[in-house]
Design an enzyme around this catalytic site. Structure first.
Site, PDB file in Angstrom:
ATOM      1  N   ASP A   6      -3.024  -7.762 -10.773  1.00 53.03           N
ATOM      2  CA  ASP A   6      -2.368  -7.047  -9.675  1.00 53.03           C
ATOM      3  C   ASP A   6      -1.549  -5.931 -10.316  1.00 53.03           C
ATOM      4  OD1 ASP A   6      -0.623  -6.123  -7.728  1.00 53.03           O
ATOM      5  OD2 ASP A   6      -0.385  -8.082  -6.775  1.00 53.03           O
ATOM      6  N   TYR A  38       3.735 -12.573  -6.661  1.00 51.35           N
ATOM      7  CA  TYR A  38       4.106 -11.944  -5.388  1.00 51.35           C
ATOM      8  C   TYR A  38       4.013 -13.006  -4.298  1.00 51.35           C
ATOM      9  CZ  TYR A  38       3.804  -9.104  -1.200  1.00 51.35           C
ATOM     10  OH  TYR A  38       4.019  -8.590   0.053  1.00 51.35           O
ATOM     11  N   ARG A  69     -17.237   0.593   9.612  1.00 55.50           N
ATOM     12  CA  ARG A  69     -16.788  -0.613   8.897  1.00 55.50           C
ATOM     13  C   ARG A  69     -17.483  -0.672   7.544  1.00 55.50           C
ATOM     14  NH1 ARG A  69     -19.421  -4.962   9.931  1.00 55.50           N
ATOM     15  NH2 ARG A  69     -19.245  -4.922  12.196  1.00 55.50           N
ATOM     16  N   LYS A  77       2.426   0.724  -1.881  1.00 51.43           N
ATOM     17  CA  LYS A  77       3.552   0.948  -2.778  1.00 51.43           C
ATOM     18  C   LYS A  77       3.404   2.296  -3.497  1.00 51.43           C
ATOM     19  CE  LYS A  77       4.304  -3.165  -1.177  1.00 51.43           C
ATOM     20  NZ  LYS A  77       3.937  -4.384  -1.864  1.00 51.43           N
TER      21      LYS A  77
HETATM   22  C1  PLP Z   1       3.200  -5.592  -1.559  1.00 54.61           C
HETATM   23  C2  PLP Z   1       2.452  -6.311  -2.599  1.00 54.61           C
HETATM   24  C3  PLP Z   1       1.247  -6.986  -2.315  1.00 54.61           C
HETATM   25  C4  PLP Z   1       0.684  -7.096  -0.915  1.00 54.61           C
HETATM   26  O1  PLP Z   1       0.307  -5.866  -0.390  1.00 54.61           O
HETATM   27  P1  PLP Z   1       0.378  -5.490   1.171  1.00 54.61           P
HETATM   28  O2  PLP Z   1      -0.073  -4.071   1.186  1.00 54.61           O
HETATM   29  O3  PLP Z   1       1.795  -5.678   1.607  1.00 54.61           O
HETATM   30  O4  PLP Z   1      -0.546  -6.418   1.881  1.00 54.61           O
HETATM   31  C5  PLP Z   1       0.574  -7.581  -3.359  1.00 54.61           C
HETATM   32  N1  PLP Z   1       1.067  -7.571  -4.617  1.00 54.61           N
HETATM   33  C6  PLP Z   1       2.232  -6.960  -4.918  1.00 54.61           C
HETATM   34  C7  PLP Z   1       2.716  -6.990  -6.328  1.00 54.61           C
HETATM   35  C8  PLP Z   1       2.963  -6.327  -3.929  1.00 54.61           C
HETATM   36  O5  PLP Z   1       4.123  -5.725  -4.240  1.00 54.61           O
END
Ligand code: PLP
Length: 384
Positions: A179, A106, A53, A204
């Site tokens: 982000d 988001y 962890r 992503k």
């Molecule tokens: C998918 C996404 C998230 C969240 O990520 P997860 O891996 O699904 O928890 C945050 N910000 C953006 C812009 C996203 O596309």
């Protein structure tokens, strides 16, 4: 694992944190699928490892690579993007603090603020980040601890000027978080533009193959990095060794994939813009996009996401989503395969009635890296 930094982006993606295994010479960092480590006498930790962890070599390789790619001193890998966001916000904020979020944030970020962190005394307000005057006014009206930036946004691909917002945030005594999920570090480097921290859903583009959920933080201030690492270890939403390994496998080809995502998305956007069944195309690479100039200044390419409005309204948009053969109907984005979705009924269904509500005739594409002609043909037949 030794530090191997220096070199261009592609070199770092393939080598940072990824020296051949010292024991065997394996050229790929092994999956250290292990929870605990033998100590050489009490407290004699080999390489600092005691429990996975707290630290794991496979996760460490990913963290080091992501830090190198974003140009920050410290990277941390999480079980999901949301876990990374939660860790960062709780590392920074105290009860009573205020956060500015994009008015088209988001959905998960909005939900984290609106349904969870508000219960812990952290308030938020949504502002239009493409409008620096509105951001300045919001910061003047009520001091904020964090300005949370997303660019390009989901699903409208709005663009915020990172450097300008960073200046406004810092003048007002706030930290700026970006982000960077939609752009990836290959297309955009927020820390170099003044961000204090970058968050990712590595699910992503970084992972890139729709086979793993993960998240990451890269922070500019080592002291904040320490606080995040402490909270990550305390609350425990870490990336597992296999997930970290899969993500790092994806990261190695990020540059090559992003080039193709951008090229294919540009062709799709051009085709859609000229198509009689399409009312509007949202792609920052199109000169008519309101954020085109800012995007051209701060991004090396315009990304692989394209949204468009279908003439004929919601039913027509839903029908298009049901007619594609190559574009798979599904949520998420950033994988090698092309995806299509109807935000109003899918990813943004919970936003109906909120400031994040999207037009019902909107369709969102995650343009993959298949043969461009095949993608164009699939969309043409779906729109016919
Ligand atoms: C998918 C996404 C998230 C969240 O990520 P997860 O891996 O699904 O928890 C945050 N910000 C953006 C812009 C996203 O596309």
């Amino acid at each position: 694992m030794t530090i191997n930094s220096g070199g261009g982006f592609e070199t770092l993606a393939i080598h940072a944190g990824q020296d051949p295994d010292p024991q065997t010479g394996a050229v790929v960092p092994p999956i250290y699928q292990v929870s605990t480590y033998k100590q050489d006498g009490v407290g004699g930790r080999r390489g600092g490892y005691e429990y996975s962890r707290t630290a794991n070599p496979t996760r460490g390789a990913l963290e080091e690579c992501l830090a190198a790619l974003e140009g920050g001193p410290r990277g941390l890998a999480f079980a999901s993007g949301m876990a990374a966001e939660d860790c960062l916000l709780r590392a920074i904020c105290q009860p009573g603090d205020h956060v500015l979020i994009p008015d088209d944030a988001y959905g998960g970020t909005f939900r984290l603020m609106n349904s969870v962190l508000t219960s812990w005394g952290v308030s938020y307000r949504a502002v239009r980040l493409s409008d620096p005057v509105a951001v300045r006014a919001a910061l003047a009206e009520r001091p904020a601890r964090v300005l949370w930036v997303e660019t390009p946004t989901n699903p409208l691909l709005n663009i915020a000027d990172i450097a300008t917002l960073g200046q406004l945030a810092h003048e007002a005594g706030a930290l700026m978080v970006v982000d960077n999920t939609f752009a990836s570090p290959y297309l955009q480097l927020p820390l170099a533009l003044g961000a204090d921290a970058v968050v990712h859903s590595t699910t992503k583009y970084l992972g890139g193959h729709s086979d793993v959920v993960g998240g990451a933080l890269i922070v500019a201030d080592p002291a904040l990095g320490e606080r995040c690492a402490f909270l990550q270890n305390t609350t425990g939403a870490v990336a597992g060794p296999f997930d970290a390994w899969l993500t790092l496998r994806g990261v190695r080809t990020l540059a090559a994939r992003m080039d193709r995502h951008c090229a294919n998305a540009a062709r799709v956007a051009d085709m859609l813009a000229a198509h009689p069944a399409v009312a509007e195309v949202r792609y920052p690479g199109l000169p008519g996009h309101p954020g085109h100039e800012v995007a051209a200044k701060q991004m090396r390419g315009f990304g692989g996401m394209v949204s468009f409005r279908v003439r004929g309204g919601e039913q027509a948009a839903v029908a298009v989503c049901g007619r594609t053969r190559l574009f798979t109907l599904g949520e998420s984005l950033g994988g090698v395969e092309s995806l299509i979705e109807h935000p109003g009924r899918m990813t943004h269904a919970s936003a109906v009635g909120s400031p994040l509500e999207v037009a019902p005739d909107l369709v969102r594409l995650s343009v993959g890296i298949e043969t461009a002609e095949d993608l164009l043909e699939d969309l043409r037949q779906a729109l016919a």
